[in-house]
Design an enzyme around this catalytic site. Structure first.
Site, PDB file in Angstrom:
ATOM      1  N   LYS A 149       0.851  -1.214   0.000  1.00  0.00           N
ATOM      2  CA  LYS A 149       0.000   0.000   0.000  1.00  0.00           C
ATOM      3  C   LYS A 149       0.878   1.252   0.000  1.00  0.00           C
ATOM      4  CE  LYS A 149      -4.078  -2.206   1.937  1.00  0.00           C
ATOM      5  NZ  LYS A 149      -3.559  -3.521   2.369  1.00  0.00           N
ATOM      6  N   ALA A 164       2.472   4.653  -0.343  1.00  0.00           N
ATOM      7  CA  ALA A 164       1.763   5.944  -0.205  1.00  0.00           C
ATOM      8  C   ALA A 164       2.738   7.042   0.198  1.00  0.00           C
ATOM      9  CB  ALA A 164       0.644   5.820   0.832  1.00  0.00           C
ATOM     10  N   THR A 174      10.202   8.522  -3.320  1.00  0.00           N
ATOM     11  CA  THR A 174      10.213   7.400  -2.369  1.00  0.00           C
ATOM     12  C   THR A 174       9.403   6.232  -2.915  1.00  0.00           C
ATOM     13  OG1 THR A 174      10.393   9.031  -0.602  1.00  0.00           O
ATOM     14  CG2 THR A 174       9.856   6.793   0.059  1.00  0.00           C
ATOM     15  N   GLY A 192     -11.676  -9.258   1.544  1.00  0.00           N
ATOM     16  CA  GLY A 192     -12.797  -9.195   2.483  1.00  0.00           C
ATOM     17  C   GLY A 192     -13.660 -10.441   2.447  1.00  0.00           C
ATOM     18  N   GLY A 233     -16.369 -11.409   6.230  1.00  0.00           N
ATOM     19  CA  GLY A 233     -17.803 -11.578   5.976  1.00  0.00           C
ATOM     20  C   GLY A 233     -18.239 -11.496   4.527  1.00  0.00           C
ATOM     21  N   ALA A 249     -17.598 -14.743  -1.860  1.00  0.00           N
ATOM     22  CA  ALA A 249     -16.833 -14.809  -3.117  1.00  0.00           C
ATOM     23  C   ALA A 249     -17.765 -14.726  -4.329  1.00  0.00           C
ATOM     24  CB  ALA A 249     -16.020 -16.106  -3.149  1.00  0.00           C
TER      25      ALA A 249
HETATM   26  O1  3DU Z   1      -9.412 -10.636   6.047  1.00  0.00           O
HETATM   27  P1  3DU Z   1      -8.475 -11.651   5.468  1.00  0.00           P
HETATM   28  O2  3DU Z   1      -7.699 -12.424   6.473  1.00  0.00           O
HETATM   29  O3  3DU Z   1      -9.174 -12.550   4.459  1.00  0.00           O
HETATM   30  O4  3DU Z   1      -7.340 -10.864   4.649  1.00  0.00           O
HETATM   31  C1  3DU Z   1      -7.613  -9.816   3.759  1.00  0.00           C
HETATM   32  C2  3DU Z   1      -6.327  -9.276   3.208  1.00  0.00           C
HETATM   33  O5  3DU Z   1      -6.581  -8.230   2.294  1.00  0.00           O
HETATM   34  C3  3DU Z   1      -5.371  -8.703   4.246  1.00  0.00           C
HETATM   35  O6  3DU Z   1      -4.050  -8.941   3.774  1.00  0.00           O
HETATM   36  C4  3DU Z   1      -5.660  -7.229   4.221  1.00  0.00           C
HETATM   37  O7  3DU Z   1      -4.546  -6.460   4.605  1.00  0.00           O
HETATM   38  C5  3DU Z   1      -5.983  -7.009   2.764  1.00  0.00           C
HETATM   39  N1  3DU Z   1      -6.872  -5.894   2.489  1.00  0.00           N
HETATM   40  C6  3DU Z   1      -8.102  -5.828   3.022  1.00  0.00           C
HETATM   41  O8  3DU Z   1      -8.497  -6.732   3.773  1.00  0.00           O
HETATM   42  C7  3DU Z   1      -8.928  -4.740   2.719  1.00  0.00           C
HETATM   43  C8  3DU Z   1      -8.532  -3.782   1.896  1.00  0.00           C
HETATM   44  O9  3DU Z   1      -9.351  -2.811   1.598  1.00  0.00           O
HETATM   45  C9  3DU Z   1      -7.284  -3.870   1.346  1.00  0.00           C
HETATM   46  C10 3DU Z   1      -6.483  -4.947   1.658  1.00  0.00           C
END
Ligand code: 3DU
Length: 217
Positions: free
Chosen positions: A62, A64, A69, A171, A176, A179
């Site tokens: 991410k 930013a 840099t 997500g 929650g 897919a």
């Molecule tokens: O919630 P999970 O464990 O399925 O992982 C989701 C991954 O996606 C995690 O690495 C998180 O940093 C990334 N992510 C989001 O969950 C939401 C975003 O908006 C961007 C990245």
């Protein structure tokens, strides 16, 4: 990254052996593995090379910062063997352009965070997410990140970007999101972490997600 199973594993474990073990179990079900700060900060950037020898790696840093840099970060990311990097767009077009220029030098890809999946995203991020999606068009990025937890956002972002860019959508599972729902709303790939790597059987969980996507109505 080839679009086969439409699943990307978020490998947010912090032990190298666990990371390699989970990755080994799910390679056949995932189109890419997303690696971010938790794993790299604990084990070192070499883990990207280890995993990228088997499957494309998306480095979720991410990014930013100011353009210079951002360029320096992206150079390290691509030198490590990552196929793509996730960057922020709210820092502005010049910062994004620096990432794309670096990716082009290495023939690699950039994904821009257009919206986020957690509840706090509604505080600030949602107010700029359409602008970030619009800005991402014609920049040379491959796609955007949009939340499986709010499929209306994915639908909206798909309308803005048309078919020019891909959508990768985190997500699904622990946060929650579904897919099949988010793919139906316009995502190209779902990103799933905990529900796969915390499972006793990561391969069974990964296979379930892939089948849910393939068998969706
Ligand atoms: O919630 P999970 O464990 O399925 O992982 C989701 C991954 O996606 C995690 O690495 C998180 O940093 C990334 N992510 C989001 O969950 C939401 C975003 O908006 C961007 C990245």
């Amino acid at each position: 990254m080839e679009k086969n199973n439409q699943l990307i594993l978020a490998l947010d474990v912090t032990e190298k052996n666990k990371a390699l073990d989970v990755a080994e179990k799910v390679y056949e079900y995932v189109d890419a593995v997303k690696i971010g700060y938790p794993l790299v900060l604990k084990t070192g950037i070499g883990i990207i090379e280890d995993i990228s020898s088997r499957v494309p790696v998306i480095a979720d840093f991410k990014v930013a910062d100011i353009p210079n840099t951002n360029r320096l970060i992206c150079e390290q990311v691509f030198n490590s063997g990552a196929d793509a990097v996730i960057v922020h767009g709210f820092t502005g077009r010049d910062s994004l352009d620096a990432c794309v220029a670096t990716a082009n030098e290495y023939n690699r890809q950039v994904f821009v965070v257009a919206d986020m999946s957690h509840p706090g995203a509604t505080e600030f991020f949602q107010q700029v997410s359409e602008k970030i999606a619009k800005m991402s068009l014609d920049t040379g990025v491959s796609g955007v990140v949009a939340p499986a937890t709010r499929t209306n956002s994915v639908e909206n972002i798909r309308k803005i970007i048309g078919n020019e860019l891909a959508i990768i959508s985190p997500g699904v599972g622990a946060q929650g999101g579904s897919a099949s729902d988010v793919i139906n709303k316009g995502a190209d790939w779902v990103i799933t972490g905990r529900s796969i790597y915390q499972s006793d059987s990561p391969d069974t969980e990964a296979k379930k997600v892939v089948q849910e996507i393939k068998n969706r109505n």
